[in-house]
Design a protein around this motif. Structure first.
Motif, PDB file in Angstrom:
ATOM      1  N   GLU A  78      -2.284 -58.681  20.605  1.00  0.00           N
ATOM      2  CA  GLU A  78      -2.228 -57.853  19.392  1.00  0.00           C
ATOM      3  C   GLU A  78      -3.612 -57.343  19.006  1.00  0.00           C
ATOM      4  N   ASN A  79      -4.636 -58.154  19.164  1.00  0.00           N
ATOM      5  CA  ASN A  79      -6.008 -57.757  18.812  1.00  0.00           C
ATOM      6  C   ASN A  79      -7.062 -58.193  19.831  1.00  0.00           C
ATOM      7  N   LYS A  82      -9.166 -55.850  22.286  1.00  0.00           N
ATOM      8  CA  LYS A  82      -9.790 -54.665  21.693  1.00  0.00           C
ATOM      9  C   LYS A  82     -11.315 -54.775  21.784  1.00  0.00           C
ATOM     10  N   HIS A 115      -4.303 -53.833  25.878  1.00  0.00           N
ATOM     11  CA  HIS A 115      -4.379 -53.005  24.652  1.00  0.00           C
ATOM     12  C   HIS A 115      -5.658 -53.368  23.934  1.00  0.00           C
ATOM     13  N   TRP A 119     -10.565 -47.202  21.178  1.00  0.00           N
ATOM     14  CA  TRP A 119      -9.837 -46.872  19.963  1.00  0.00           C
ATOM     15  C   TRP A 119     -10.888 -46.710  18.870  1.00  0.00           C
ATOM     16  N   GLN A 122     -11.343 -50.791  15.064  1.00  0.00           N
ATOM     17  CA  GLN A 122     -11.736 -52.040  15.720  1.00  0.00           C
ATOM     18  C   GLN A 122     -12.804 -51.822  16.797  1.00  0.00           C
ATOM     19  N   ASN A 161      -6.329 -45.141  22.698  1.00  0.00           N
ATOM     20  CA  ASN A 161      -5.348 -45.366  21.631  1.00  0.00           C
ATOM     21  C   ASN A 161      -5.639 -44.433  20.459  1.00  0.00           C
ATOM     22  N   GLU A 162      -4.610 -43.755  19.996  1.00  0.00           N
ATOM     23  CA  GLU A 162      -4.654 -43.029  18.717  1.00  0.00           C
ATOM     24  C   GLU A 162      -5.816 -42.034  18.604  1.00  0.00           C
ATOM     25  N   GLU A 267       4.996 -50.480  20.528  1.00  0.00           N
ATOM     26  CA  GLU A 267       4.697 -51.292  19.335  1.00  0.00           C
ATOM     27  C   GLU A 267       5.862 -51.248  18.358  1.00  0.00           C
ATOM     28  N   TRP A 306       2.268 -57.124  11.065  1.00  0.00           N
ATOM     29  CA  TRP A 306       1.203 -56.490  10.277  1.00  0.00           C
ATOM     30  C   TRP A 306       1.788 -55.772   9.060  1.00  0.00           C
TER      31      TRP A 306
END
Ligand code: G3I
Length: 459
Positions: A78-79, A82, A115, A119, A122, A161-162, A267, A306
């Motif tokens: 999840e984190n 990163k 993942h 990004w 983060q 990402n994004e 996600e 989250w």
């Protein structure tokens, strides 16, 4: 796809034999009527995966771990993978939490989605304070170092990402990454391919669930990348939803797939009163798109989400299955099997690809074919195992490597030997292959494997 009672009893016998042989107890993921009883097993019936985001800090929580181990066959950190987690200081890498998740997944027979390499959120503080050429250098170093650390162990990376803006512009989001030059995304994909040629490389974003300005901007980028040979293999549709998926959700998945990339729901979480129906609709949409290779939910229990207080996941805070869980499982079990057709060859123009070798017929109930991506001094082989007229409950593949070639890493199969007549066998999640359906494994090696063939037998 439902297993027949005959195939079920074969699977049961094989599992019992394995359990006895290995001295472990196995929980059968099928009910008496042949329908799979866990999300991962149900998705595997059509060659897909069902995954979840995992937090390293929860791996000591037995309720959490029991559900994780039982239900899911793909894991996303999840984190923990990163940028802020893996490179807290410039050039100083820390993989402890990411490795913990990866090791838990692999030792429990699950694959891992990486993942995320780049990004705008983060970023570690030191990178947030950088711009321009210095930042570009730091970004590419980060991609190379992290993808190299996890080389051969990641099914698919969210390389970027994004990066697209919300709203109607269809353009890029402003960030210090974007300000290093519009080519930063393709530079990241090329660096990731060079570092880990065996991983599928994805672009991942949210608010891209239907056909809208943002998803169309991404669509145009992917089309351009494919036209110019920028290595991209997949698009992640995050799918943080409320009440419903857009009515053109499936059409949106399909238009990306039609560009020649896989699509993955990366996600998924859905809040609101229509939750169970919406989860089923998303599941059915993925199953209807041959290149939708799997679904990942963004957490296990509502209390792990989250989206605090919105209860958007498949298990309640106590770990009980919700209506949404049952609707997803039923949708997976109702699917007509359509094995996703996954690309096996990276698109980097500098790595010529040899044509897929013809399928080798085998009387043992399965066939295997090899797709080879070679470069000077190395190769990645992707092997497709296809069941014959009866379902497989296990398989073995032999690949006679030419002299000088050696296996250095592999995924989705166990091997005996690394040179010469290397033999491969299924891992826990891909031994059961319905009649006529396929599964894939792969390996990377040094030397040349030109002309490699594969022979399959049922085990
Ligand atoms: O680890 C620290 C902890 O030491 C500290 O005490 C605590 C105080 O706030 O923060 C903890 O870090 C938090 C981290 O989650 C781990 O729990 C961060 O503040 C918090 O910002 C972070 O949130 C994550 C978020 O990404 C960051 O933007 C969520 O867990 C994670 O679910 C979420 O995931 C993203 C995807 O990566 C990309 N797509 C959207 C998705 C949802 O935002």
């Amino acid at each position: 796809m439902k297993l027949t009672s005959r195939s079920f009893s074969r699977a049961a016998l094989a599992s019992a034999f394995l359990a006895t042989t290995l001295g472990v107890s196995l929980v059968l993921a099928s009910s008496a009527d042949g329908a799979a009883s866990t999300l991962g097993a149900a998705a595997a019936q059509s060659g897909r995966y069902f995954g979840t985001a995992v937090a390293a800090g929860k791996l000591g929580d037995s309720t959490y771990v029991n559900i994780l181990n039982r239900e899911f066959n793909m894991v996303t950190a999840e984190n923990e993978m990163k940028w802020d987690a893996t490179e807290p200081n410039p050039g100083q890498f820390n993989y402890s939490s990411g490795d913990r998740i990866l090791n838990h997944a692999v030792s429990n027979g699950k694959r891992v989605r990486g993942h995320a390499l780049l990004w705008y959120q983060q970023e570690p503080g030191w990178a947030q304070r950088m711009e321009g050429a210095g930042l570009r250098q730091a970004m590419m170093n980060h991609v190379t170092q992290v993808a190299t650390h996890y080389r051969g162990k990641i099914y698919a990376w969210d390389v970027v990402n994004e990066a697209f803006a919300d709203g109607n512009s269809g353009g890029r989001r402003d960030s210090n990454l974007q300000r290093t030059g519009n080519d930063w995304i393709e530079a990241a994909f090329r660096a990731a391919r060079a570092a880990d040629p065996g991983a599928k490389l994805c672009y991942n974003d949210y608010n891209t669930d239907g056909i809208n300005a943002k998803s169309t901007g991404i669509y145009n980028m992917v089309r351009d990348f494919k036209a110019r040979g920028v290595p991209i293999d997949c698009v992640g549709i995050q799918s943080h939803l409320t009440n419903n998926a857009p009515s053109d959700y499936q059409a949106n998945l399909q238009r990306f797939a039609d560009l020649g990339v896989d699509v993955q729901i990366t996600e998924l979480d859905i809040s609101g009163a229509n939750q169970a129906n919406a989860y089923a609709a998303v599941t059915r949409a993925c199953l209807a798109v041959a290149r939708c290779t799997g679904i990942t939910v963004w957490g296990i229990r509502d209390t792990d989400s989250w989206r605090t207080g919105q209860n958007p996941l498949l298990f309640d805070g106590s770990g009980n299955k919700k209506a949404a869980y049952n609707s997803v499982l039923a949708a997976l079990n109702a699917a007509t099997p359509t094995t996703p057709t996954t690309p096996t060859t990276p698109t980097t123009p500098t790595t010529p690809t040899t044509p897929t070798t013809p399928t080798t017929p085998n009387p043992g109930g399965c066939t295997a074919s090899v797709s080879l991506n070679s470069w000077n001094g190395g190769f990645v082989a992707t092997v497709k195992v296809t069941a014959g007229g009866t379902p497989l409950t296990g398989w073995r593949v032999t690949t006679p490597l030419p002299g000088g070639a050696a296996v250095t890493s592999s995924w989705s199969a166990g091997n005996s030997g690394t040179t010469g007549n290397v033999s491969w066998s299924n891992v826990s999640y891909n031994g059961n292959v319905p009649a006529g359906q396929s599964t894939e494994f792969g390996f990377q090696g040094t030397g040349s494997a030109e002309g490699l063939t594969a022979t399959c037998s049922a085990s």
